[in-house]
Scaffold this motif. Structure first.
Motif, PDB file in Angstrom:
ATOM      1  N   LYS A   1      10.977  -1.237   5.909  1.00  0.00           N
ATOM      2  CA  LYS A   1      10.336  -0.030   6.437  1.00  0.00           C
ATOM      3  C   LYS A   1       9.801  -0.280   7.842  1.00  0.00           C
ATOM      4  O   LYS A   1       9.139  -1.299   8.085  1.00  0.00           O
ATOM      5  CB  LYS A   1       9.148   0.389   5.551  1.00  0.00           C
ATOM      6  CG  LYS A   1       9.517   0.740   4.121  1.00  0.00           C
ATOM      7  CD  LYS A   1       8.264   1.097   3.320  1.00  0.00           C
ATOM      8  CE  LYS A   1       8.610   1.585   1.922  1.00  0.00           C
ATOM      9  NZ  LYS A   1       7.403   1.912   1.133  1.00  0.00           N
TER      10      LYS A   1
ATOM     11  N   ILE B   1       6.392   5.834  -7.904  1.00  0.00           N
ATOM     12  CA  ILE B   1       7.532   5.524  -8.764  1.00  0.00           C
ATOM     13  C   ILE B   1       6.994   5.162 -10.139  1.00  0.00           C
ATOM     14  O   ILE B   1       6.006   4.421 -10.261  1.00  0.00           O
ATOM     15  CB  ILE B   1       8.406   4.403  -8.142  1.00  0.00           C
ATOM     16  CG1 ILE B   1       9.696   4.202  -8.941  1.00  0.00           C
ATOM     17  CG2 ILE B   1       7.650   3.104  -7.988  1.00  0.00           C
ATOM     18  CD1 ILE B   1      10.790   3.496  -8.159  1.00  0.00           C
TER      19      ILE B   1
ATOM     20  N   GLU C   1      11.213   8.285  -9.035  1.00  0.00           N
ATOM     21  CA  GLU C   1      10.224   8.633  -8.015  1.00  0.00           C
ATOM     22  C   GLU C   1       9.668  10.035  -8.280  1.00  0.00           C
ATOM     23  O   GLU C   1      10.357  10.902  -8.808  1.00  0.00           O
ATOM     24  CB  GLU C   1      10.864   8.589  -6.629  1.00  0.00           C
ATOM     25  CG  GLU C   1      11.270   7.185  -6.200  1.00  0.00           C
ATOM     26  CD  GLU C   1      11.780   7.132  -4.770  1.00  0.00           C
ATOM     27  OE1 GLU C   1      11.369   7.997  -3.951  1.00  0.00           O
ATOM     28  OE2 GLU C   1      12.588   6.231  -4.473  1.00  0.00           O
TER      29      GLU C   1
ATOM     30  N   ILE D   1       4.926   4.047  -3.446  1.00  0.00           N
ATOM     31  CA  ILE D   1       5.989   3.733  -2.490  1.00  0.00           C
ATOM     32  C   ILE D   1       5.459   3.947  -1.078  1.00  0.00           C
ATOM     33  O   ILE D   1       5.651   3.125  -0.186  1.00  0.00           O
ATOM     34  CB  ILE D   1       7.218   4.629  -2.726  1.00  0.00           C
ATOM     35  CG1 ILE D   1       7.774   4.386  -4.127  1.00  0.00           C
ATOM     36  CG2 ILE D   1       8.294   4.379  -1.670  1.00  0.00           C
ATOM     37  CD1 ILE D   1       8.795   5.406  -4.544  1.00  0.00           C
ATOM     38  N   GLU D   2       4.783   5.087  -0.875  1.00  0.00           N
ATOM     39  CA  GLU D   2       4.222   5.381   0.447  1.00  0.00           C
ATOM     40  C   GLU D   2       3.140   6.446   0.308  1.00  0.00           C
ATOM     41  O   GLU D   2       3.089   7.178  -0.675  1.00  0.00           O
ATOM     42  CB  GLU D   2       5.316   5.905   1.400  1.00  0.00           C
ATOM     43  CG  GLU D   2       5.897   7.249   0.960  1.00  0.00           C
ATOM     44  CD  GLU D   2       6.856   7.866   1.960  1.00  0.00           C
ATOM     45  OE1 GLU D   2       7.019   7.314   3.059  1.00  0.00           O
ATOM     46  OE2 GLU D   2       7.417   8.926   1.641  1.00  0.00           O
TER      47      GLU D   2
ATOM     48  N   THR E   1       1.224  -1.261  -6.145  1.00  0.00           N
ATOM     49  CA  THR E   1       2.329  -1.034  -5.209  1.00  0.00           C
ATOM     50  C   THR E   1       3.272  -2.228  -5.271  1.00  0.00           C
ATOM     51  O   THR E   1       3.003  -3.204  -5.980  1.00  0.00           O
ATOM     52  CB  THR E   1       1.801  -0.812  -3.775  1.00  0.00           C
ATOM     53  OG1 THR E   1       2.867  -0.379  -2.929  1.00  0.00           O
ATOM     54  CG2 THR E   1       1.168  -2.060  -3.189  1.00  0.00           C
ATOM     55  N   ALA E   2       4.373  -2.162  -4.545  1.00  0.00           N
ATOM     56  CA  ALA E   2       5.348  -3.261  -4.543  1.00  0.00           C
ATOM     57  C   ALA E   2       4.811  -4.461  -3.764  1.00  0.00           C
ATOM     58  O   ALA E   2       4.034  -4.307  -2.825  1.00  0.00           O
ATOM     59  CB  ALA E   2       6.647  -2.767  -3.906  1.00  0.00           C
TER      60      ALA E   2
ATOM     61  N   VAL F   1      13.657  -3.513   0.230  1.00  0.00           N
ATOM     62  CA  VAL F   1      13.332  -2.330   1.033  1.00  0.00           C
ATOM     63  C   VAL F   1      12.735  -2.752   2.370  1.00  0.00           C
ATOM     64  O   VAL F   1      11.816  -3.580   2.415  1.00  0.00           O
ATOM     65  CB  VAL F   1      12.337  -1.410   0.275  1.00  0.00           C
ATOM     66  CG1 VAL F   1      12.017  -0.162   1.098  1.00  0.00           C
ATOM     67  CG2 VAL F   1      12.907  -1.012  -1.089  1.00  0.00           C
TER      68      VAL F   1
END
Length: 422
Positions: A143, A273, A192, A282-283, A117-118, A141
């Motif tokens: 969130k 992604i 994505e 991403i989620e 993940t990021a 980003v």
């Protein structure tokens, strides 16, 4: 079997319709449903958060199992409540639903179990968050940590946008308690895609991958929305990508949740992604996505009701899918996602030929010319078509949409453009 579907949007309409097609399902109930679902299910006017009333309905109607569409009842513990009453329900427990309910929990889980993940940090104070943004620069980003109905993410292309997002979430409580804590993460480059799976007791049944379009207007312009359309599968992404995502993300996440003492049952939605280093998360959502459901689920040729029951009974069923390309376009109210216009008379939807119409924000009314629907929300309907190729499906769908006028409504004209430019 009798089945109850919880929810009221286009996603739930697709779930209801798929159960209606199931040879093993005799009757479908939905709470609360919407006016456009009334031909496909018995809509019962209860709150989806009134768990005692829902349990009473299930017992009274002798409903075989309940399928939960939206995230809020899951996060508030509907599965735990039903299970305590000895009732069969498909969805994650409250503890497992935290994978969606808290982005910070999800990121920490991925960090601990080396799920790609990021890079990220979690903040609950404005000044340290702003310092982090200035250190890392834009794009970046931001969130909201909690549930924000799909709207709690800002992809900031400038430092000014990032600062505004931080201040509005932490100081302005833009999403209430959901943004009392925020996650700031690196901006990832790549395409994505969504990989959804049926999961129970460690058994994973992956669905064909989909891609949705979040921006309101053509060319991916305008504000982020809950999704303006989707298509499935995604023909231009590399062949091995789904298997790689299953191995590095989905399987590891299901195992991690079991190790955490929060075993996962339900729909695991991995928003991914495709980066140069492979797929990254991403989620996560812990339920079907909207609008992906409306293009993924109609591809299922297996008996949907039997599939869920067999999975819950530990029989490790397989799913069969058609070989068609499915595409869906959302017709939204003017002003969506900020202040959608309401009350506009929609055109006569029966004029649309060889398409499926899934209702979300519509209200039924008797009109002089027969049955008509009015706008009653942001995303009103999703219209979908299927064909041997994506171009063919898109040409037919857009051809149909253009045969009638849509006052005070809009839709994107380029759903699927990434695949079609290849």
């Amino acid at each position: 079997m009798k089945v109850l579907v919880i929810g009221s949007g286009g996603r739930e309409h697709a779930i209801v319709r798929q159960f209606k097609k199931s040879p093993s399902v005799t009757e479908v109930f939905t709470v609360p449903g919407n006016d456009g679902m009334r031909k496909d299910a018995t809509c019962v006017a209860l709150s989806q958060l009134d768990f005692p009333a829902l349990v009473e309905l299930v017992k009274r109607e002798k409903i075989s199992f309940t399928f939960v569409g939206p995230e809020q009842p899951l996060s508030e513990g509907i599965v735990d409540y039903f299970q305590a009453e000895g009732l069969t329900i498909f969805g994650p427990t409250q503890a497992a639903a935290e994978l969606e309910g808290s982005k910070a929990y999800a990121k920490d889980l991925m960090h601990r179990y080396e799920i790609p993940t990021a890079f990220y940090e979690v903040f609950d104070q404005v000044e340290p968050a702003l310092a982090y943004i200035h250190e890392h620069g834009a794009p970046i980003v931001i969130k909201a940590d909690g549930l924000a109905a799909g709207k709690g993410v800002v992809v900031a292309m400038t430092l000014e946008e990032a600062e505004e997002a931080v201040r509005s979430m932490l100081d302005g409580q833009r999403f209430g308690d959901a943004s009392a804590r925020i996650v700031i993460e690196e901006f990832l480059e790549g395409e994505e895609f969504s990989l959804l799976s049926f999961v129970h007791d460690g058994h994973i049944i992956p669905m064909p991958i989909a891609q949705d379009h979040k921006r309101a207007f053509d060319g991916d312009q305008g504000p982020n929305t809950g999704g303006m359309g989707a298509y499935c599968p995604v023909p231009h992404l590399p062949e091995g990508l789904t298997q790689q995502a299953l191995d590095t993300v989905v399987t590891k996440t299901v195992q991690a949740m079991t190790e955490e003492g929060r075993p996962f049952t339900g729909i695991l939605y991995a928003g991914l992604i495709a980066t140069t280093e492979g797929p990254k998360v991403i989620e996560f959502n812990t339920r079907f996505g909207d609008p992906e459901t409306q293009v993924v689920l109609p591809k299922l040729t297996s008996d949907f009701g039997k599939l869920i029951v067999d999975l819950l009974e530990g029989q490790h069923p397989q799913a069969e899918w058609d070989h068609l390309q499915h595409i869906g376009v959302v017709v939204a109210a003017e002003g969506y996602p900020d202040e959608p216009v309401k009350g506009q008379l929609l055109p006569e939807l029966h004029q649309l030929k060889d398409v499926d119409v899934f209702h979300a924000g519509t209200k039924f009314a008797e009109a002089a010319e027969g049955e008509r629907y009015y706008g009653n929300g942001g995303r009103l309907i999703l219209v979908s078509a299927a064909a041997a190729s994506l171009q063919e499906a898109a040409d037919h769908l857009y051809g149909q949409l253009k045969t009638i006028s849509w006052p005070s409504c809009f839709y994107r004209n380029d759903i699927g453009w990434r695949a079609m430019k290849h």
